[in-house]
Motif scaffolding. Structure first.
Motif, short mmCIF file in Angstrom:
data_model
loop_
_atom_site.label_atom_id
_atom_site.label_comp_id
_atom_site.label_asym_id
_atom_site.label_seq_id
_atom_site.Cartn_x
_atom_site.Cartn_y
_atom_site.Cartn_z
N GLU A 159 106.80 -52.14 38.31
CA GLU A 159 107.55 -52.70 37.19
C GLU A 159 108.14 -51.60 36.33
O GLU A 159 109.29 -51.69 35.88
N GLU A 160 107.36 -50.53 36.10
CA GLU A 160 107.89 -49.40 35.32
C GLU A 160 109.07 -48.75 36.03
O GLU A 160 110.06 -48.39 35.40
N GLN A 210 101.98 -52.49 38.29
CA GLN A 210 102.44 -51.97 37.00
C GLN A 210 103.43 -50.84 37.21
O GLN A 210 104.48 -50.79 36.56
N GLN A 211 103.13 -49.92 38.12
CA GLN A 211 104.04 -48.80 38.38
C GLN A 211 105.37 -49.29 38.96
O GLN A 211 106.43 -48.77 38.62
#
Length: 107
Positions: free
Chosen positions: A86-87, A83-84
């Motif tokens: 992708e962010e 997730q990080q």
């Protein structure tokens, strides 16, 4: 032409036999003589008991539990890292877009 290549014959190996079933292995162990080398090796290494001691079972159980807990934590961390990532990728794209916009305004 290589002279040695004429004399080489392709060797076809026989297929591997199927592994023995559990019943076949148990039957084999049951028919083994008490002085079979396998049993003497197990006695010398201290592995002659058919069942592990209760303390060993508890220790292995705790090790398995710790492994499973650690594996679960690693999966959670992996999800957060994905997730990080992708962010960060999205933030990088936005930054590039902003830089291009600023460059376009200064020209």
């Amino acid at each position: 032409m290589n002279i040695g290549s004429k004399n080489k014959k392709r060797v076809v190996l026989p297929s591997r036999p199927d592994p023995p079933t559990v019943d076949q292995m148990l039957e084999d162990v049951g028919r083994a003589a008490p002085d079979d080398p396998v049993f003497s090796i197990l006695q010398r290494t201290g592995q002659d008991s058919a069942r592990p001691a209760d303390g060993d079972v508890e220790t292995r159980f705790q090790q398995c539990r710790q492994y499973l807990e650690l594996n679960e934590r690693l999966q959670e961390v992996r999800g957060r890292l994905l997730q990080q990532r992708e962010e960060l990728r999205a933030a990088g794209e936005q930054l590039e877009s902003d830089v291009m916009e600023v460059k376009g305004q200064t020209l």
